[in-house]
Design an enzyme around this catalytic site. Structure first.
Site, mmCIF file in Angstrom:
data_model
loop_
_atom_site.group_PDB
_atom_site.id
_atom_site.type_symbol
_atom_site.label_atom_id
_atom_site.label_comp_id
_atom_site.label_asym_id
_atom_site.label_seq_id
_atom_site.Cartn_x
_atom_site.Cartn_y
_atom_site.Cartn_z
ATOM 1 N N TYR A 88 -6.697 -8.886 11.696
ATOM 2 C CA TYR A 88 -5.383 -8.750 12.342
ATOM 3 C C TYR A 88 -5.526 -9.185 13.795
ATOM 4 O O TYR A 88 -6.573 -8.958 14.410
ATOM 5 C CB TYR A 88 -4.916 -7.293 12.298
ATOM 6 N N GLU B 170 0.856 -1.190 0.000
ATOM 7 C CA GLU B 170 0.000 0.000 0.000
ATOM 8 C C GLU B 170 0.893 1.241 0.000
ATOM 9 O O GLU B 170 2.010 1.216 0.531
ATOM 10 C CB GLU B 170 -0.880 -0.010 1.270
ATOM 11 N N GLU C 49 -6.371 -9.296 3.553
ATOM 12 C CA GLU C 49 -5.544 -8.628 4.569
ATOM 13 C C GLU C 49 -5.545 -9.515 5.803
ATOM 14 O O GLU C 49 -6.605 -9.766 6.390
ATOM 15 C CB GLU C 49 -6.085 -7.246 4.941
ATOM 16 N N GLN D 145 1.507 -6.425 5.528
ATOM 17 C CA GLN D 145 1.811 -6.173 4.140
ATOM 18 C C GLN D 145 3.169 -6.809 3.823
ATOM 19 O O GLN D 145 3.573 -7.705 4.566
ATOM 20 C CB GLN D 145 1.780 -4.681 3.893
ATOM 21 N N ASN E 57 -12.154 -0.792 -0.738
ATOM 22 C CA ASN E 57 -11.476 -1.379 0.423
ATOM 23 C C ASN E 57 -12.240 -1.041 1.696
ATOM 24 O O ASN E 57 -12.571 0.128 1.936
ATOM 25 C CB ASN E 57 -10.063 -0.795 0.538
ATOM 26 N N GLU E 58 -12.544 -2.045 2.490
ATOM 27 C CA GLU E 58 -13.148 -1.872 3.829
ATOM 28 C C GLU E 58 -14.211 -0.770 3.852
ATOM 29 O O GLU E 58 -14.156 0.153 4.675
ATOM 30 C CB GLU E 58 -12.050 -1.581 4.873
ATOM 31 N N ASN F 45 -6.652 1.451 2.895
ATOM 32 C CA ASN F 45 -7.400 2.669 3.177
ATOM 33 C C ASN F 45 -7.040 3.782 2.187
ATOM 34 O O ASN F 45 -7.868 4.619 1.847
ATOM 35 C CB ASN F 45 -7.108 3.139 4.601
#
Ligand code: AHR
Length: 501
Positions: free
Chosen positions: A246, A29, A294, A351, A174-175, A74
């Site tokens: 996560y 990212e 992710e 990442q 994304n999200e 993000n």
């Protein structure tokens, strides 16, 4: 006290599914030093003629990463892809809103596609569905995938890229459920937009595959309704639903921490069930699979990140220094993907470089492998083939948030073409080795190649630029005779047992 021991039965007919190699994907990212100072540093002595660090390229190649998600995260939710193409001198510096930094746009779509080729990976491209929508997405895919003769394809050619990049895998935002997201959307708003954007993109290139956003984690208040509504509104258009998760050991409770992949397994089962519910509702023959795009450990850097000043270029954000217990949980998470290989078809360790990453660099200096590098590398290299279902008989423990946690996590992958069988095992016992007996049933003619072990007596041990405390070694005591394997698995250890015909 009862003596600990475990048994396993492996049979080549106990098949879960062919492993899709894309489960060993990763993520870059525009965040912190992932791009600038990570993969790209034109002034670095080891950089190539495009400014890419060759030491980093070599480490990424060791991981054999098949696909890399880009450019966010993000960040993508307020990103103008047009800023990152064309002559570098003309590219604008922008306020990057997600991470409150300055984005110079020196690296963009074309450079990233070049870098991905250098590491032998495909690109998984995300489009901005936060501040933008159908129009920007259809223009971007015309730019990347259409051969020539139109405004955006000819613009790419004018920028020096005669052939299209032919990017096959695309993330629709994304999200989008997250309140931190620029342009957060309700499931209804997002599902409609994802469907219409995906339709337009498939009009440009019908060969692409689309990933719709699911929840940002299983703890989101709208989970799993967000997935259900999104898929209900986009079922015929999209191909995968994304999962993000996560973990951290904030309460310093290792036994509980090492059990967190059980939560991940439950998350996967719930999303799978949600996909199949919408499939039934639509009377559809199509199956939506899972893209766990992710996943990782992320918590070490949280406090430090609060001190970072905003609006600078590439500050050291999300730079978790991973210890040995993190490598064990990462190993268990990879085992969880293999155990669910019938539905998890893509995944991305988040990442790849510097930002919650297996690879760390110093600006102008060297690079090194974090502890989590090793389970990722071992599964990526040896975990290709058919995922088998090991039948395990193993003692269990209770932890703060989990009951009946098996001391061992195990997965096995059989590569029929090369005649290789690899067993991956984590021993979560904090103080005792576990004797393991494996009945290899139908694997006649297979013999032991090696038993690789990742172990350190201190679960908090870390690797640094100057000292690699946690690295694989060989366990030479393991034996395999007449279809019967015996091993002693050290307490808190990651194990890769390799056999070959
Ligand atoms: O990987 C770091 C961030 O975590 C990503 O930008 C975002 O998608 C997630 O919240």
């Amino acid at each position: 006290m009862k003596k600990l021991k475990a048994t396993m039965t492996l049979d080549q007919h106990f098949k879960i599914a062919e492993v899709d190699k894309r489960i060993y994907g990763s993520f870059i990212e525009h965040l912190g030093r992932a791009v600038y100072g990570g993969i790209y540093e034109p002034d670095h002595p080891e950089s190539d003629n495009q400014g890419f660090r060759t030491d980093v390229i070599n480490l990424v190649k060791q991981l054999q990463v098949p696909i890399v998600r880009y450019p966010g995260g993000n960040m993508v939710s307020a990103y103008n892809w047009e800023d990152g193409v064309g002559p570098k001198a003309e590219r604008p510096r922008r306020l990057e809103l997600a991470w409150r930094t300055i984005e110079t746009n020196e690296v963009g779509t074309n450079e990233f596609a070049d870098w991905a080729k250098k590491v032998n990976a495909d690109v998984m491209m995300a489009v901005n569905l936060g501040t933008r929508g159908i129009d920007a997405a259809r223009n971007l895919i015309e730019y990347t995938n259409h051969p020539s003769g139109t405004y955006y394809s000819d613009l790419r050619r004018q920028h020096g890229y005669e052939s299209p990049h032919n990017i096959k895998t695309w993330c629709l935002g994304n999200e989008m459920d997250g309140p931190w997201q620029v342009g957060q959307k309700t499931a209804y708003e997002y599902g409609r937009l994802a469907n219409e954007t995906g339709k337009a993109m498939k009009q440009v290139d019908p060969d692409i595959e689309l990933v719709a956003c699911g929840s940002s984690s299983s703890t989101m208040p709208t989970f799993p309704e967000y997935e259900a509504t999104t898929l209900d509104l986009s079922y015929d258009t999209v191909d995968y639903i994304s999962l993000h998760q996560y973990y951290g050991n904030r309460s310093n409770d290792t036994a509980n921490y090492l059990a967190k992949n059980l939560d991940m397994a439950h998350f996967i089962k719930t999303v799978t069930a949600t996909c199949d519910y919408i499939k039934a509702k639509h009377r559809s023959k199509k199956t939506i699979n899972l893209s766990f795009d992710e996943w990782n450990v992320w918590y070490h850097s949280n406090d430090q990140d609060k001190q970072i000043e905003p609006w600078v270029v590439a500050p050291p954000q999300l730079e978790d220094h991973y210890n040995f217990e993190d490598a064990l949980l990462v190993g268990s998470m990879l085992i969880t993907f293999l155990q669910n290989a019938d539905r998890v078809k893509m995944a991305a360790m988040a990442q790849l470089v510097n930002v919650i990453a297996p690879i760390m660099t110093e600006n102008g200096g060297g690079s090194f492998k974090q502890t989590i590098f090793y389970p990722y590398m071992h599964t990526s290299i040896f975990g290709r083939g058919v995922s088998l279902k090991p039948i395990l008989n193993v003692p269990k423990y209770d932890a703060r948030d989990f009951t009946d946690v098996p001391y061992l996590d195990a997965a096995a992958v059989h590569n029929e073409e090369t005649g290789e069988l690899t067993i991956f095992i984590v021993n979560k016992h904090l103080s005792e080795a576990m004797p393991l007996e494996v009945d290899l049933r139908s694997f006649t003619g297979y013999s032991l190649v090696e038993h690789i072990e990742l172990y350190h007596e201190d679960v908090k041990a870390v690797n640094t630029m100057t000292h690699e405390a946690v690295k694989p070694q060989l366990n030479t005591f393991t034996t395999c005779e007449l279809g019967h394997l015996s091993a002693q698995l050290k307490q808190t250890s990651w194990n890769v047992i390799r056999l070959k015909k």
